[in-house]
Design a protein around this motif. Structure first.
Motif, PDB file in Angstrom:
ATOM      1  N   PRO A  47       0.833  -1.204   0.000  1.00  0.00           N
ATOM      2  CA  PRO A  47       0.000   0.000   0.000  1.00  0.00           C
ATOM      3  C   PRO A  47       0.866   1.252   0.000  1.00  0.00           C
ATOM      4  N   GLY A  48       0.420   2.273  -0.730  1.00  0.00           N
ATOM      5  CA  GLY A  48       1.169   3.520  -0.814  1.00  0.00           C
ATOM      6  C   GLY A  48       2.210   3.517  -1.922  1.00  0.00           C
ATOM      7  N   ASN A  49       2.505   2.369  -2.495  1.00  0.00           N
ATOM      8  CA  ASN A  49       3.449   2.271  -3.602  1.00  0.00           C
ATOM      9  C   ASN A  49       2.684   2.214  -4.919  1.00  0.00           C
ATOM     10  N   MET A  50       3.380   2.492  -6.001  1.00  0.00           N
ATOM     11  CA  MET A  50       2.857   2.230  -7.340  1.00  0.00           C
ATOM     12  C   MET A  50       3.546   0.958  -7.819  1.00  0.00           C
ATOM     13  N   VAL A  51       2.777   0.065  -8.434  1.00  0.00           N
ATOM     14  CA  VAL A  51       3.339  -1.199  -8.901  1.00  0.00           C
ATOM     15  C   VAL A  51       2.985  -1.426 -10.371  1.00  0.00           C
ATOM     16  N   MET A  52       3.811  -2.241 -11.013  1.00  0.00           N
ATOM     17  CA  MET A  52       3.527  -2.693 -12.360  1.00  0.00           C
ATOM     18  C   MET A  52       3.081  -4.137 -12.237  1.00  0.00           C
ATOM     19  N   LYS A  53       1.972  -4.463 -12.849  1.00  0.00           N
ATOM     20  CA  LYS A  53       1.478  -5.838 -12.901  1.00  0.00           C
ATOM     21  C   LYS A  53       1.775  -6.357 -14.297  1.00  0.00           C
ATOM     22  N   VAL A  54       2.495  -7.495 -14.388  1.00  0.00           N
ATOM     23  CA  VAL A  54       2.781  -8.075 -15.695  1.00  0.00           C
ATOM     24  C   VAL A  54       2.123  -9.434 -15.813  1.00  0.00           C
ATOM     25  N   ARG A  55       1.705  -9.755 -17.038  1.00  0.00           N
ATOM     26  CA  ARG A  55       1.144 -11.066 -17.351  1.00  0.00           C
ATOM     27  C   ARG A  55       2.178 -11.805 -18.174  1.00  0.00           C
ATOM     28  N   LEU A  56       2.543 -12.991 -17.689  1.00  0.00           N
ATOM     29  CA  LEU A  56       3.587 -13.801 -18.300  1.00  0.00           C
ATOM     30  C   LEU A  56       3.012 -15.132 -18.763  1.00  0.00           C
ATOM     31  N   VAL A  57       3.517 -15.635 -19.876  1.00  0.00           N
ATOM     32  CA  VAL A  57       3.144 -16.962 -20.361  1.00  0.00           C
ATOM     33  C   VAL A  57       4.430 -17.767 -20.573  1.00  0.00           C
ATOM     34  N   PHE A  58       4.307 -19.082 -20.536  1.00  0.00           N
ATOM     35  CA  PHE A  58       5.469 -19.937 -20.740  1.00  0.00           C
ATOM     36  C   PHE A  58       5.921 -19.833 -22.192  1.00  0.00           C
ATOM     37  N   ALA A  59       7.221 -19.582 -22.399  1.00  0.00           N
ATOM     38  CA  ALA A  59       7.762 -19.457 -23.750  1.00  0.00           C
ATOM     39  C   ALA A  59       7.717 -20.801 -24.478  1.00  0.00           C
ATOM     40  N   ASP A  60       7.925 -21.899 -23.744  1.00  0.00           N
ATOM     41  CA  ASP A  60       7.872 -23.236 -24.331  1.00  0.00           C
ATOM     42  C   ASP A  60       6.986 -24.122 -23.457  1.00  0.00           C
ATOM     43  N   PRO A  61       5.673 -24.071 -23.643  1.00  0.00           N
ATOM     44  CA  PRO A  61       4.764 -24.838 -22.785  1.00  0.00           C
ATOM     45  C   PRO A  61       4.999 -26.341 -22.826  1.00  0.00           C
ATOM     46  N   LYS A  68       2.538 -33.092 -10.430  1.00  0.00           N
ATOM     47  CA  LYS A  68       2.439 -34.561 -10.467  1.00  0.00           C
ATOM     48  C   LYS A  68       3.453 -35.173 -11.425  1.00  0.00           C
ATOM     49  N   ASP A  69       4.399 -34.356 -11.913  1.00  0.00           N
ATOM     50  CA  ASP A  69       5.443 -34.796 -12.852  1.00  0.00           C
ATOM     51  C   ASP A  69       4.881 -35.254 -14.191  1.00  0.00           C
ATOM     52  N   GLU A  70       3.781 -34.656 -14.609  1.00  0.00           N
ATOM     53  CA  GLU A  70       3.185 -34.932 -15.918  1.00  0.00           C
ATOM     54  C   GLU A  70       3.379 -33.710 -16.802  1.00  0.00           C
ATOM     55  N   VAL A  71       3.443 -33.915 -18.108  1.00  0.00           N
ATOM     56  CA  VAL A  71       3.544 -32.788 -19.026  1.00  0.00           C
ATOM     57  C   VAL A  71       2.280 -31.933 -18.878  1.00  0.00           C
ATOM     58  N   ALA A  72       2.480 -30.634 -18.692  1.00  0.00           N
ATOM     59  CA  ALA A  72       1.345 -29.723 -18.524  1.00  0.00           C
ATOM     60  C   ALA A  72       0.553 -29.629 -19.828  1.00  0.00           C
ATOM     61  N   LYS A  73      -0.776 -29.673 -19.694  1.00  0.00           N
ATOM     62  CA  LYS A  73      -1.649 -29.610 -20.871  1.00  0.00           C
ATOM     63  C   LYS A  73      -2.498 -28.351 -20.895  1.00  0.00           C
ATOM     64  N   ASN A  74      -2.682 -27.721 -19.736  1.00  0.00           N
ATOM     65  CA  ASN A  74      -3.589 -26.584 -19.646  1.00  0.00           C
ATOM     66  C   ASN A  74      -2.974 -25.492 -18.764  1.00  0.00           C
ATOM     67  N   LEU A  75      -1.945 -24.830 -19.298  1.00  0.00           N
ATOM     68  CA  LEU A  75      -1.263 -23.781 -18.542  1.00  0.00           C
ATOM     69  C   LEU A  75      -1.977 -22.450 -18.687  1.00  0.00           C
ATOM     70  N   GLY A  76      -2.116 -21.754 -17.613  1.00  0.00           N
ATOM     71  CA  GLY A  76      -2.642 -20.392 -17.659  1.00  0.00           C
ATOM     72  C   GLY A  76      -1.482 -19.414 -17.667  1.00  0.00           C
ATOM     73  N   SER A  77      -1.794 -18.148 -17.533  1.00  0.00           N
ATOM     74  CA  SER A  77      -0.730 -17.156 -17.440  1.00  0.00           C
ATOM     75  C   SER A  77      -0.369 -16.943 -15.977  1.00  0.00           C
ATOM     76  N   ILE A  78       0.762 -16.303 -15.762  1.00  0.00           N
ATOM     77  CA  ILE A  78       1.240 -15.984 -14.420  1.00  0.00           C
ATOM     78  C   ILE A  78       1.189 -14.473 -14.276  1.00  0.00           C
ATOM     79  N   ILE A  79       0.605 -14.010 -13.199  1.00  0.00           N
ATOM     80  CA  ILE A  79       0.513 -12.575 -12.934  1.00  0.00           C
ATOM     81  C   ILE A  79       1.504 -12.233 -11.832  1.00  0.00           C
ATOM     82  N   ASP A  80       2.376 -11.272 -12.107  1.00  0.00           N
ATOM     83  CA  ASP A  80       3.291 -10.765 -11.085  1.00  0.00           C
ATOM     84  C   ASP A  80       2.914  -9.313 -10.831  1.00  0.00           C
ATOM     85  N   ASN A  81       2.345  -9.056  -9.666  1.00  0.00           N
ATOM     86  CA  ASN A  81       1.960  -7.688  -9.316  1.00  0.00           C
ATOM     87  C   ASN A  81       2.801  -7.159  -8.158  1.00  0.00           C
TER      88      ASN A  81
END
Length: 144
Positions: A47-61, A68-81
């Motif tokens: 609070p009181g700060n200004m932040v940048m929120k970025v949306r990231l996706v896997f470059a090589d899904p 569970k050590d399985e190949v991911a089939k349904n990856l979403g994006s990652i939000i870093d705020n």
């Protein structure tokens, strides 16, 4: 009027796969500047700060494995705020992101410079509202 054809086989509320913690190449797909928010975890509260929120996706899904050590089939994006833009003395993680994208910190003048850049990040897993999600622990400088 826009036409839409719903998929009768679409699953409602399908959860995204959670990537196993580790180092990944991610691509920056979007960013927004916003006021910081209060968080129940004091170290994440901005609070009181200004932040940048970025949306990231896997470059090589295809190279991502789930908890569970399985190949991911349904990856979403990652939000870093957690990227503080103001006050200036708290810009450390933002600088790490910028430099991981191959941009010289002194030359960084516009958030649009980040769009489409690939960065290397260390991801972790945290609980959020009863569900697990991936979070960025830190950004790494490019290997030369």
């Amino acid at each position: 009027m826009s036409m839409f054809s719903p998929n009768p086989n679409a699953e409602a509320n399908l959860a995204f796969d959670i990537a196993k913690p580790g180092q990944y190449r991610l691509r920056i797909e979007g960013s927004t500047n916003m006021p910081g928010v209060s968080d129940p975890i004091p170290s994440k509260s901005t609070p009181g700060n200004m932040v940048m929120k970025v949306r990231l996706v896997f470059a090589d899904p295809t190279a991502v494995y789930t908890l569970k050590d399985e190949v991911a089939k349904n990856l979403g994006s990652i939000i870093d705020n957690s990227l503080v833009t103001q006050p200036a003395e708290k810009q450390g993680k933002l600088r790490s992101l910028v430099e991981s994208g191959g941009i010289v910190w002194a030359d960084f003048t516009d958030t649009q410079m980040l769009m489409g850049k690939e960065v290397t990040a260390v991801l972790g897993v945290e609980e959020y509202n009863g569900d697990q999600k991936n979070t960025v622990k830190r950004y790494l400088k490019p290997q030369i």
